[in-house]
Design a protein around this motif. Sequence first.
Motif, PDB file in Angstrom:
ATOM      1  N   GLU A 288       6.990  -1.219 -13.460  1.00  0.00           N
ATOM      2  CA  GLU A 288       5.574  -1.426 -13.168  1.00  0.00           C
ATOM      3  C   GLU A 288       5.123  -2.778 -13.673  1.00  0.00           C
ATOM      4  OE1 GLU A 288       2.308   1.439 -13.878  1.00  0.00           O
ATOM      5  OE2 GLU A 288       3.999   2.751 -14.397  1.00  0.00           O
TER       6      GLU A 288
ATOM      7  N   ASN B 288       0.818  -1.225   0.000  1.00  0.00           N
ATOM      8  CA  ASN B 288       0.000   0.000   0.000  1.00  0.00           C
ATOM      9  C   ASN B 288       0.844   1.264   0.000  1.00  0.00           C
ATOM     10  OD1 ASN B 288      -2.454  -1.404   0.030  1.00  0.00           O
ATOM     11  ND2 ASN B 288      -2.483  -1.473   2.246  1.00  0.00           N
TER      12      ASN B 288
ATOM     13  N   ARG C 159       1.390  -4.426 -13.854  1.00  0.00           N
ATOM     14  CA  ARG C 159      -0.041  -4.283 -13.549  1.00  0.00           C
ATOM     15  C   ARG C 159      -0.659  -5.665 -13.330  1.00  0.00           C
ATOM     16  NH1 ARG C 159      -1.846   0.921 -14.442  1.00  0.00           N
ATOM     17  NH2 ARG C 159      -0.358   2.172 -15.601  1.00  0.00           N
TER      18      ARG C 159
ATOM     19  N   ARG D 252       3.010   8.139  -0.466  1.00  0.00           N
ATOM     20  CA  ARG D 252       3.609   8.443  -1.762  1.00  0.00           C
ATOM     21  C   ARG D 252       4.880   9.291  -1.631  1.00  0.00           C
ATOM     22  NH1 ARG D 252       0.331  11.008  -6.810  1.00  0.00           N
ATOM     23  NH2 ARG D 252       1.961  10.701  -8.347  1.00  0.00           N
TER      24      ARG D 252
ATOM     25  N   SER E  46       1.286  -0.840  -4.932  1.00  0.00           N
ATOM     26  CA  SER E  46       0.746   0.511  -4.943  1.00  0.00           C
ATOM     27  C   SER E  46      -0.282   0.599  -6.055  1.00  0.00           C
ATOM     28  CB  SER E  46       1.872   1.523  -5.188  1.00  0.00           C
ATOM     29  OG  SER E  46       1.349   2.830  -5.225  1.00  0.00           O
ATOM     30  N   ARG E  47      -1.275   1.404  -5.853  1.00  0.00           N
ATOM     31  CA  ARG E  47      -2.278   1.606  -6.902  1.00  0.00           C
ATOM     32  C   ARG E  47      -1.826   2.654  -7.907  1.00  0.00           C
ATOM     33  NH1 ARG E  47      -8.112   0.594  -4.436  1.00  0.00           N
ATOM     34  NH2 ARG E  47      -7.522  -1.064  -3.014  1.00  0.00           N
ATOM     35  N   ILE E  48      -0.742   3.354  -7.576  1.00  0.00           N
ATOM     36  CA  ILE E  48      -0.201   4.381  -8.465  1.00  0.00           C
ATOM     37  C   ILE E  48       1.312   4.194  -8.588  1.00  0.00           C
ATOM     38  CG2 ILE E  48      -1.987   6.116  -8.001  1.00  0.00           C
ATOM     39  CD1 ILE E  48      -0.024   7.368  -5.989  1.00  0.00           C
ATOM     40  N   PRO E  49       1.880   4.535  -9.744  1.00  0.00           N
ATOM     41  CA  PRO E  49       3.336   4.443  -9.870  1.00  0.00           C
ATOM     42  C   PRO E  49       4.021   5.498  -9.003  1.00  0.00           C
ATOM     43  CG  PRO E  49       2.321   5.078 -11.967  1.00  0.00           C
ATOM     44  CD  PRO E  49       1.226   4.938 -10.962  1.00  0.00           C
ATOM     45  N   LEU E  50       5.212   5.190  -8.525  1.00  0.00           N
ATOM     46  CA  LEU E  50       5.950   6.127  -7.682  1.00  0.00           C
ATOM     47  C   LEU E  50       6.768   7.116  -8.501  1.00  0.00           C
ATOM     48  CD1 LEU E  50       7.189   3.636  -4.975  1.00  0.00           C
ATOM     49  CD2 LEU E  50       5.296   5.251  -4.832  1.00  0.00           C
ATOM     50  N   ARG E  51       7.056   6.737  -9.742  1.00  0.00           N
ATOM     51  CA  ARG E  51       7.839   7.597 -10.642  1.00  0.00           C
ATOM     52  C   ARG E  51       9.249   7.834 -10.100  1.00  0.00           C
ATOM     53  NH1 ARG E  51       4.465   6.474 -14.277  1.00  0.00           N
ATOM     54  NH2 ARG E  51       2.572   7.670 -14.479  1.00  0.00           N
TER      55      ARG E  51
ATOM     56  N   GLU F 248       0.969   3.617  -1.960  1.00  0.00           N
ATOM     57  CA  GLU F 248       0.291   4.839  -2.399  1.00  0.00           C
ATOM     58  C   GLU F 248      -0.125   5.701  -1.210  1.00  0.00           C
ATOM     59  OE1 GLU F 248      -3.044   1.857  -1.901  1.00  0.00           O
ATOM     60  OE2 GLU F 248      -1.096   1.778  -2.864  1.00  0.00           O
TER      61      GLU F 248
END
Length: 95
Positions: free
Chosen positions: A68, A30, A70, A35, A57-62, A32
């Motif tokens: 990534e 988790n 999915r 972040r 994570s539901r979003i990339p950390l960049r 995200e």
Amino acid sequence: MAHAAACAADTVTGLAERLAGTSAVLVLDNLERVRACGPHLAELLTASPDTVILATSRIPLRVRREREMRIAPLGPSARRSGSSASGWPPPGHRP
């Protein structure tokens, strides 16, 4: 929020010192929700190059070196039965 980021930086610095010269896998779930940790984790990987981080994570950390992958959410039948795609818990399991 700045205080939480400062605490994270201190924690990551301590962790980097502890992991120096070792190989480790950190599993973070988790991500995200925190972040702001992304840049600190990138610093950790720079300080401890033999460390690998596996994060959900539901979003990339960049962050640099991020890859990534999915994964589709569980279907409704898995949620209803309480089991996961891995088959855990097995049928008849009681906590």
